[in-house]
Design a protein around this motif. Structure first.
Motif, PDB file in Angstrom:
ATOM      1  N   GLU A 141      31.421 -30.237  74.650  1.00 20.31           N
ATOM      2  CA  GLU A 141      31.446 -30.726  72.890  1.00 20.31           C
ATOM      3  C   GLU A 141      31.394 -29.325  72.050  1.00 20.31           C
ATOM      4  O   GLU A 141      32.099 -29.596  70.602  1.00 20.31           O
ATOM      5  CB  GLU A 141      29.822 -30.994  72.775  1.00 20.31           C
ATOM      6  CG  GLU A 141      29.011 -31.579  70.743  1.00 20.31           C
ATOM      7  CD  GLU A 141      29.590 -32.489  70.701  1.00 20.31           C
ATOM      8  OE1 GLU A 141      29.853 -33.389  71.474  1.00 20.31           O
ATOM      9  OE2 GLU A 141      29.850 -32.739  68.779  1.00 20.31           O
ATOM     10  N   PHE A 142      30.877 -28.012  72.190  1.00 18.53           N
ATOM     11  CA  PHE A 142      31.145 -27.122  71.252  1.00 18.53           C
ATOM     12  C   PHE A 142      32.048 -26.667  71.446  1.00 18.53           C
ATOM     13  O   PHE A 142      32.327 -25.268  71.455  1.00 18.53           O
ATOM     14  CB  PHE A 142      29.946 -26.049  71.320  1.00 18.53           C
ATOM     15  CG  PHE A 142      28.722 -27.272  70.670  1.00 18.53           C
ATOM     16  CD1 PHE A 142      28.347 -27.342  69.250  1.00 18.53           C
ATOM     17  CD2 PHE A 142      27.261 -27.647  71.380  1.00 18.53           C
ATOM     18  CE1 PHE A 142      27.097 -27.950  68.615  1.00 18.53           C
ATOM     19  CE2 PHE A 142      26.440 -28.819  71.040  1.00 18.53           C
ATOM     20  CZ  PHE A 142      26.644 -28.468  69.003  1.00 18.53           C
ATOM     21  N   GLN A 146      25.268 -31.221  82.515  1.00 13.22           N
ATOM     22  CA  GLN A 146      24.210 -30.992  81.258  1.00 13.22           C
ATOM     23  C   GLN A 146      25.026 -30.050  80.616  1.00 13.22           C
ATOM     24  O   GLN A 146      24.829 -29.946  79.297  1.00 13.22           O
ATOM     25  CB  GLN A 146      22.559 -30.740  81.463  1.00 13.22           C
ATOM     26  CG  GLN A 146      22.567 -31.935  80.264  1.00 13.22           C
ATOM     27  CD  GLN A 146      20.772 -31.847  80.191  1.00 13.22           C
ATOM     28  OE1 GLN A 146      20.658 -31.264  81.009  1.00 13.22           O
ATOM     29  NE2 GLN A 146      19.968 -33.110  79.843  1.00 13.22           N
ATOM     30  N   ILE A 147      24.958 -28.717  81.303  1.00  9.60           N
ATOM     31  CA  ILE A 147      25.696 -27.977  81.064  1.00  9.60           C
ATOM     32  C   ILE A 147      27.699 -28.152  79.954  1.00  9.60           C
ATOM     33  O   ILE A 147      28.002 -27.535  79.522  1.00  9.60           O
ATOM     34  CB  ILE A 147      25.635 -26.254  81.390  1.00  9.60           C
ATOM     35  CG1 ILE A 147      24.025 -26.542  81.677  1.00  9.60           C
ATOM     36  CG2 ILE A 147      26.233 -25.095  80.921  1.00  9.60           C
ATOM     37  CD1 ILE A 147      23.715 -25.145  82.140  1.00  9.60           C
ATOM     38  N   LYS A 148      27.722 -28.860  81.814  1.00 13.11           N
ATOM     39  CA  LYS A 148      29.120 -29.236  81.053  1.00 13.11           C
ATOM     40  C   LYS A 148      29.609 -29.822  79.855  1.00 13.11           C
ATOM     41  O   LYS A 148      30.785 -29.826  79.475  1.00 13.11           O
ATOM     42  CB  LYS A 148      30.256 -29.655  82.542  1.00 13.11           C
ATOM     43  CG  LYS A 148      31.592 -29.611  82.776  1.00 13.11           C
ATOM     44  CD  LYS A 148      31.540 -29.925  84.116  1.00 13.11           C
ATOM     45  CE  LYS A 148      32.634 -28.423  84.538  1.00 13.11           C
ATOM     46  NZ  LYS A 148      32.837 -28.627  85.514  1.00 13.11           N
ATOM     47  N   LYS A 170      21.765 -32.883  68.977  1.00 13.31           N
ATOM     48  CA  LYS A 170      23.312 -33.938  69.982  1.00 13.31           C
ATOM     49  C   LYS A 170      23.089 -34.451  71.194  1.00 13.31           C
ATOM     50  O   LYS A 170      23.755 -35.426  72.065  1.00 13.31           O
ATOM     51  CB  LYS A 170      24.399 -32.964  70.064  1.00 13.31           C
ATOM     52  CG  LYS A 170      25.004 -33.269  70.000  1.00 13.31           C
ATOM     53  CD  LYS A 170      26.569 -33.623  69.128  1.00 13.31           C
ATOM     54  CE  LYS A 170      27.566 -35.407  68.929  1.00 13.31           C
ATOM     55  NZ  LYS A 170      27.698 -35.006  68.421  1.00 13.31           N
ATOM     56  N   PHE A 171      22.494 -33.869  72.714  1.00 11.36           N
ATOM     57  CA  PHE A 171      21.624 -34.136  73.466  1.00 11.36           C
ATOM     58  C   PHE A 171      20.735 -34.548  73.665  1.00 11.36           C
ATOM     59  O   PHE A 171      20.266 -34.157  75.517  1.00 11.36           O
ATOM     60  CB  PHE A 171      22.057 -32.721  74.641  1.00 11.36           C
ATOM     61  CG  PHE A 171      23.736 -32.557  73.871  1.00 11.36           C
ATOM     62  CD1 PHE A 171      24.499 -32.953  74.945  1.00 11.36           C
ATOM     63  CD2 PHE A 171      24.119 -31.622  73.614  1.00 11.36           C
ATOM     64  CE1 PHE A 171      25.813 -33.149  74.772  1.00 11.36           C
ATOM     65  CE2 PHE A 171      25.420 -31.368  73.395  1.00 11.36           C
ATOM     66  CZ  PHE A 171      26.672 -31.571  74.234  1.00 11.36           C
ATOM     67  N   ASN A 172      19.081 -34.388  73.432  1.00 17.29           N
ATOM     68  CA  ASN A 172      17.824 -34.966  73.357  1.00 17.29           C
ATOM     69  C   ASN A 172      17.259 -34.574  74.682  1.00 17.29           C
ATOM     70  O   ASN A 172      16.660 -34.369  75.436  1.00 17.29           O
ATOM     71  CB  ASN A 172      18.042 -36.156  73.811  1.00 17.29           C
ATOM     72  CG  ASN A 172      17.326 -37.004  73.697  1.00 17.29           C
ATOM     73  OD1 ASN A 172      15.788 -36.430  72.823  1.00 17.29           O
ATOM     74  ND2 ASN A 172      17.034 -37.987  74.567  1.00 17.29           N
TER      75      ASN A 172
END
Ligand code: TXA
Ligand code: MG
Length: 329
Positions: free
Chosen positions: A86-87, A79-81, A202-204
């Motif tokens: 994205e950012f 999830q961190i990847k 963005k990621f819920n």
């Protein structure tokens, strides 16, 4: 020590200084950084010295490409990847478990490391050209407002560092969001341009703001060591005014100061948090140069980017907040 000045075209020379264990200040989109080879203990110890920074306050390690991450951290949860994709490159820093190659001095003795890939091309070119990850806190003397242009860096650091890249002014104007990813949940240790609202929508995912911005941090061992120190403080006395009666209270405060002969500056961004982020630190330094005694800051609504900027405002004021509400203040 003479501080060498480099243009953006002389990145290779600046990179050479970094490789040799020197200190070089450089532009990023958030604020200017004070860089050294993150893997070189002696070089990193010079950063603490130049800034007068307490040695338990860890550095952010800057990389130029996501592929450089594997050498530095133990694991990158899926999830961190996704959030990174994205950012990054951009104004967000991730706290991850470190590998042994990252010296303890760089992380203030912690077993985690803060990593950021800056958006600024000059910054990334410098890292790439140096061939090493660059540890870089903001390039101010410890406790002073972060510098958002090269002139402000030299105000604090001339003669204390080996070089500076004279790049453009920082676009964002406040430091990166620091996101802790090591505790099985997402916690923002320092709010920034990338907000909890942005991450959530963005990621819920659920993202907590680590500490209420109006709470003075009295914990002796906070999660982010930098949180406990005096911050962003100009020489002048800073006061934040919030609430419905802001205009009236502002006038009262000005009248009071006039009577006592104190010099006042008023910082009012008319609720524009983007503008406030961009200008706040520069405005604090400008007020100091003008010999101002009291800086009255009109607060912002504490949501999204306004929340992040208010965090800096409240700290620079040493938590002096005037609540201009209906009731008696
Ligand atoms: O935008 C920025 O982040 C700028 C530019 C130069 O990239 N850098 C910056 O660095 O603001 P600095 O050192 O001024 O702030 C780093 C913050 C501090 O609050 C520090 O305590 C926290 O990040 N930090 C660093 N490593 C940490 C770790 N392993 N765990 C928790 N907090 C950490
Ligand atoms: Mg700083």
């Amino acid at each position: 020590m003479k501080t060498e000045r480099f243009t953006e075209k002389e990145i290779e020379k600046a990179a050479e200084l970094i490789r040799k264990g020197g200190l070089v200040a450089f532009p990023t989109e958030t604020v200017y950084g004070l860089g050294a080879n993150a893997l070189d203990e002696a070089a990193v110890s010079k950063i603490y010295k130049a800034k007068g920074r307490p040695s338990d306050n860890p550095m952010i390690v800057h990389i130029s490409h996501i592929s450089e991450l594997d050498d530095l951290v133990l694991e990158i949860p899926h999830q961190i990847k996704q959030i990174m994709n994205e950012f990054w490159p951009g104004p967000i820093t991730f706290i991850l478990k470190k590998k042994d190659i990252v010296p303890s001095i760089t992380t203030g003795g912690l077993d985690t490391v803060a990593i950021r890939m800056p958006e600024s091309k000059v910054a990334r070119d410098l890292i790439k050209s140096a061939g090493v990850p660059i540890a870089a806190p903001s390039a101010n003397s410890s406790g002073r407002p972060s510098p958002t242009n090269w002139q402000d860096v030299l105000e604090d650091m001339e003669g204390r560092i080996d070089g500076i890249i004279m790049g453009s002014d920082s676009d964002v104007g406040i430091e990166s969001t620091v996101l802790d990813c090591t505790a099985g949940k997402f916690t923002i240790l320092r709010p920034g341009f990338i907000t909890a609202e942005m991450l959530q929508s963005k990621f819920n995912i659920e993202v907590e703001n680590g500490q209420g911005i109006f709470e003075k941090n009295l914990i002796s061992k906070p999660k982010s060591p930098g949180m406990k120190y005096k911050h962003y403080a100009p020489k002048a006395d800073v006061k934040i005014i919030i609430g419905d009666r802001t205009e009236e209270v502002l006038k009262e405060e000005k009248d009071k100061a006039k009577q006592t002969g104190l010099k006042i500056a008023e910082l009012n961004y008319n609720g524009d948090s983007r503008l406030a982020a961009h200008n706040f630190f520069t405005d604090l330094r400008e007020a100091d140069r003008a010999g101002v005694d009291i800086i009255l800051v009109i607060g912002l609504e504490t949501k999204e980017l306004g929340y992040s900027v208010m965090n800096r405002m409240v700290k620079s004021a040493g938590y002096q907040i005037i609540k201009a509400d209906e009731e008696k203040i």
